[in-house]
Design a protein around this motif. Structure first.
Motif: not given
Length: 225
Positions: A24-25, A48, A94
């Protein structure tokens, strides 16, 4: 007679890996590196929400951290390599990932995937649906899976989808053999004008490496070499 279409091409969906390791970010640098090491992959999709691909983080994205570990880049180097120096100071996916991600659809053909990988110098591509949701990963190795098809399977497909359909009256006089992916067609056919098409269609069968077409007209004096 209407000539048959080429055999339906294999698509990315036929060869892709559906069990995908992703982050995930918010995933941290060390966790990204650990996942790459554990699963022996060089890049991870960044997801996301309910699986939408927003980027890809690769080994190349992590290397600046090591490159600039012992010395800070000078002003000129910082200006010249803004992206790398920014990643060297980043700790989450991210800020490390490459975005937008280069992706491909499940219904893309294998040549389309190969061209995209070659053109972008990528080893793997996230496979996404129309909404950008991850469905799998396709790698260079996946694209080569078609060449692992058994020779007899290839020969049978050529017999059924090419020879029998192009030469319904003389197909029994045609022999099809495949050796290490190289297909050989020999025999006599009633419509020699279709021979070039037969060679083209046989070559389009997924997994065929090469084609040696030795078909002759039924009234030809000899098959020749």
């Amino acid at each position: 007679m209407t000539a048959p279409a080429a055999p339906a091409p294999y698509t990315v969906a036929d060869v892709m890996t559906t069990e995908v390791v992703a982050v995930t970010p918010e995933t941290g640098f060390k966790d990204i590196a650990a996942a790459m090491g554990r699963w022996k992959v060089t890049a991870l999709p960044v997801l996301e929400g309910e699986g939408r691909v927003v980027g890809v983080v690769s080994e190349a994205d992590l290397l600046p951290k090591e490159e600039f570990h012992e010395h800070a880049p000078g002003l000129i180097e910082q200006m010249r390599r803004l992206g790398d120096t920014a990643k060297a100071g980043s700790t989450r996916a991210e800020n490390l990932m490459t975005t937008p991600a280069v992706t491909i659809r499940p219904d893309a053909t294998l040549p389309q995937a190969a061209r995209l990988m070659a053109g972008r110098h990528l080893k793997r591509l996230p496979v996404v649906d129309a909404d950008g949701t991850l469905r799998g990963i396709v790698s260079r190795a996946d694209l080569l899976k078609v060449f692992l098809r058994a020779d007899e399977d290839l020969a049978e497909e050529i017999r059924e989808s090419v020879v029998a359909r192009l030469f319904p009256l003389s197909h029994e006089a045609v022999a099809v053999t495949v050796d290490h992916g190289v297909a050989t067609l020999t025999g006599r056919v009633r419509d020699p004008g279709l021979v070039p098409l037969a060679e083209h269609l046989a070559r389009s069968v997924e997994g065929v490496v090469d084609v040696r077409c030795r078909l002759r007209a039924a009234d030809a004096p000899g098959d020749g070499p």
